[in-house]
Design an enzyme around this catalytic site. Sequence first.
Site: not given
Length: 235
Positions: A16, A64
Amino acid sequence: MDSNIRIPKHIGIIMDGNGRWAKKRFLPRNAGHKKGAEVFQDITRYCNELGLESVTFYAFSTENWKRPEEEVNGIMSLLKEYLIKAFDYEKENNRVLFLGDKSAFSGELLDLMNDIETKTADRDGMTLNIALNYGGRDEIVNATKEIAKNVRSGKIRIEDINEKMLSDNMYTKGQPDPDFILRPSGEKRLSNFLLWQSAYAEFIYMDVLWPDFTRKDLDEAILEFNRRNRRFGGV
């Protein structure tokens, strides 16, 4: 790493902070993904050197796809480039698995992933799991469907269903559950990652963006894991 340090069998890593890393440097988001891919390669090699049985990287989630088309296309191009020329694990004896619904990818990417899985299937070193188009809830739903099919066909009885059967129908079948889930970037959430497998995992969060993550940071995460007292529901 000190020989007295207990090395985990399996680590789950949520990569991340790529976008924020790029933004801080006034770069396009895909520059962060490119740098993050380089870190992924190095940390994979380090996990292998440390002697882990498995490591699972959360690379692209089912959610995503909601990102801007330009960013998604950039990630897919980077993935293709990586699979073609950067997947040099011949020397490292890694078995490579891609976790998730691969049907969403192009035929070219699908062929590359299948080819890598086939070529590395018989290796007896570390298992490298790359979660692509992956969602923990989706994985549990798929496992449940497989078990339901077997009940309907008469292969198993409802009374036979137990936790091991669920685990054996997950993408990580045959692997130890993660000892800890690592999330850099300062965020403190699981984000639909390894929901079934992380039931007793430790959670380690670090205030470092993934493209800045180093082997030293992984050492610190392992040291923190060693400081934890894992009781698995006991005293």
